[in-house]
Write an enzyme that holds these catalytic residues in place. Sequence first.
Site, PDB file in Angstrom:
ATOM      1  N   SER A 229       0.856  -1.193   0.000  1.00  0.00           N
ATOM      2  CA  SER A 229       0.000   0.000   0.000  1.00  0.00           C
ATOM      3  C   SER A 229       0.884   1.232   0.000  1.00  0.00           C
ATOM      4  CB  SER A 229      -0.857   0.025   1.263  1.00  0.00           C
ATOM      5  OG  SER A 229      -0.043   0.306   2.389  1.00  0.00           O
ATOM      6  N   ASP A 230       0.407   2.317  -0.607  1.00  0.00           N
ATOM      7  CA  ASP A 230       1.086   3.576  -0.319  1.00  0.00           C
ATOM      8  C   ASP A 230       0.899   3.790   1.178  1.00  0.00           C
ATOM      9  OD1 ASP A 230       2.426   5.948  -0.332  1.00  0.00           O
ATOM     10  OD2 ASP A 230       1.318   6.836  -2.003  1.00  0.00           O
ATOM     11  N   TRP A 231       1.748   4.607   1.754  1.00  0.00           N
ATOM     12  CA  TRP A 231       1.790   4.706   3.218  1.00  0.00           C
ATOM     13  C   TRP A 231       0.463   5.238   3.778  1.00  0.00           C
ATOM     14  CZ3 TRP A 231       5.318   2.125   1.364  1.00  0.00           C
ATOM     15  CH2 TRP A 231       6.460   1.719   2.032  1.00  0.00           C
ATOM     16  N   GLY A 232      -0.322   4.333   4.313  1.00  0.00           N
ATOM     17  CA  GLY A 232      -1.617   4.730   4.872  1.00  0.00           C
ATOM     18  C   GLY A 232      -2.758   4.635   3.876  1.00  0.00           C
TER      19      GLY A 232
END
Length: 764
Positions: A229-232
């Site tokens: 995932s992209d961060w968050g």
Amino acid sequence: MRNVNKLIEEMTLEEKAGLCSGLDFWHTKPVERLGVPSIMMTDGPHGLRKQAETADHMGLNQSVPATCFPSGSCLACSFDPSLLKEVGRALGKECKAQGVSILLGPAANVKRSPLCGRNFEYYSEDPELSSELAAAYIEGVQSEGIGTSLKHYAANNMETRRMTMNEIIDERTLREIYLASFENAVKKSQPWTVMCAYNRINGDFCSENGHVLTDVLKKEWGHEGFVVSDWGAVNDRPSALAAGLELEMPYSGGENDKKIIEAVKSGKLPQSVLDGAVERILKIVFLAAENRDENAVCDYEENGRLARRAASECAVLLKNEDDILPLKKKGTVGVFGAFAKEPRYQGGGSSHINPVRVADPLESLRNMAGPETQVLYAQGYALDAKDGTFSNRPFQSNADTPDEKLIAEAVEIASKVDVAVIYAGLPESYESEGYDRKHLAIPAGQVRLITEVCAVQKNVVVVLSNGAPIEMPWLGGVKGVLECYLGGEAFGEAAADLLFGAVNPSGRLAETFPKRLCDNPSYLNFPGSSKEVEYREGIFVGYRYYDKKEMEPLFPFGFGLSYTDFEFTGMTADKTEMDDTEKLTVRVTVKNVGKTAGKEVVQLYVSDEESNVIRPLKELKGFAKLSLQPGEEKTAEFILDKRAFAYYDEKHHDWTVESGTFRIAAGKSSQELLLGQTVFVKSTASFRQQYDMNTTLEELLRDPNAAEMSKTLLKMLGEGMGISLEQDSGISEMFKASPLRQVVMFSQGRISEKKIREMLASMR
Ligand code: BGC
């Protein structure tokens, strides 16, 4: 490699769920009892942002020194996959020496609007160029045994509300433009990981978009690594896992791991889905571990030299009136602009790295100018503009107040020197991850400086540092423009190399510079409403739009000048007719007819001459950079397959070619095509022949398999009426628009429905 399947059998449900999220900001979780190591990943893409202490994903806290290569938008202008590969390899070496296993890059989103705050990280408005360059970068990094993360998959084309925005994109546009920009990078180079974007596409978060993550990425393109995932970027963890997102980053505090466990226990999430995800993660973790080398060292000086060469290969010479460049190594040069001492060389946000060293542009220029040149300097504008840093409001393009005193000092010098070189561009506050620009202006203080210098000096060269297109109201007053984008730590040296001709400029624009922001195709729908943005311009992104609208840009896609001249001397294709299972080999020969060694970029565009679907006038389907000594001639070879001629057929959810004539054109830019020829491509798609009683005679005429049938029917119709419908005429045009059911009616009993159905059947 460990036996991953056996390991999965030994793991508890908790261990499996735990492996699907990070240990902290940058590491995967180890499973010590089973010997599963933890691996580190860091940003990316144009250098290493390895944080030793406090971690963040906004580029706020300090990271270990690393080579700062040119940013993505700059590298793309090289049009040179071999350079991207070299840079990738150097980055891989730095990762290895720093114990980093995965580098979070490259970023391959398409530049839909020049306003996207993160365009400096992205390559191009064209998916072919973008995905080929991304593929080369991945190949380079991974050749060192270091993984990559191709990001931000997909359609993260703006920063405004990127965490929640829903992008409404029709299937054809998604396939031909936004997914295509990732496709070849995945198929050719197998990035160890793909990073899913924050935004939603057609309602689903990318992190939960099973179509994008599983159907397309894994099943169709055959991605073997895992999706991070992209961060968050995770919204609902079990749904994300089910959709094909294996690793959530960063550490989620354990909340989401629990949700996975509950979902498996309650039967909502099949155990096999979790096991599949664990398998993909473990394979990469072990691959990374195998490639670790505690003793790896990296030669930062060598990488620094590469950073300089890369920056000089990428800069685009946009204007060179009266051959103002290269500068002579004698006389007086006035250098102006705060950027000449404090260069702008990289973008803001998570990619912001801590460079090993930063070349001083003024110093570099002095060194290059030699003893016979007097170099004078004045700052010209303040870096921290007065009255607030900048205005990011639409319509009020620029509120920075010019510094009159600094301008007067510069003008005083400018009036006395032989030539003025102004370093200008976008300050970091103007473009960054996290927000979009609202206008294309550079600070008013810089515009005034350029204008005032032009008023007293006829020989003015502007050296630009910016991550994305700007408007140039001052263009007519200057003789030279060297677009250096964000050239990395060695930008200053590279600019000096180019200004004095130690290197011949060979960059070409990987995106269109529009004259005005409102000319851009996404203008009416960027950034959209508070929750949604509709990609209403469809496939007409960048030059595909300007071409079709016959709208003159400031500088077109593919454009760039050189200190030498090239002639396109010949083009051959190995076929004039083919079917879409065959490949076409096209060769283009170019000669350096000038006096200086240089590089030319051969660009190959394909156009469908007549089509039943709306298509761009032409699309880039190949490019090659040739290095040529004076008088030397070389030939570039291109292999075109079905995809070069195809469009994405939404009805059949597949790529399809319409039988017909295609034009292949080669040239120096999207607007300077010099050689061309045609090829007839026959479609083998069976579904193209599924005609019915509502198919028109015109549609049949376009299909070589059906044209005869259409002609026969037209002839019979005409005979019945005592006129000839076979010749082109207004009346025959009218009849060609008739569906087959009307042919039965108009023929007044001469042609039966049964007869038509038989003809259709025999054609199949
Ligand atoms: C960015 C990514 C980056 C990640 C980790 C995110 O905010 O969108 O590109 O890799 O942070 O820093």
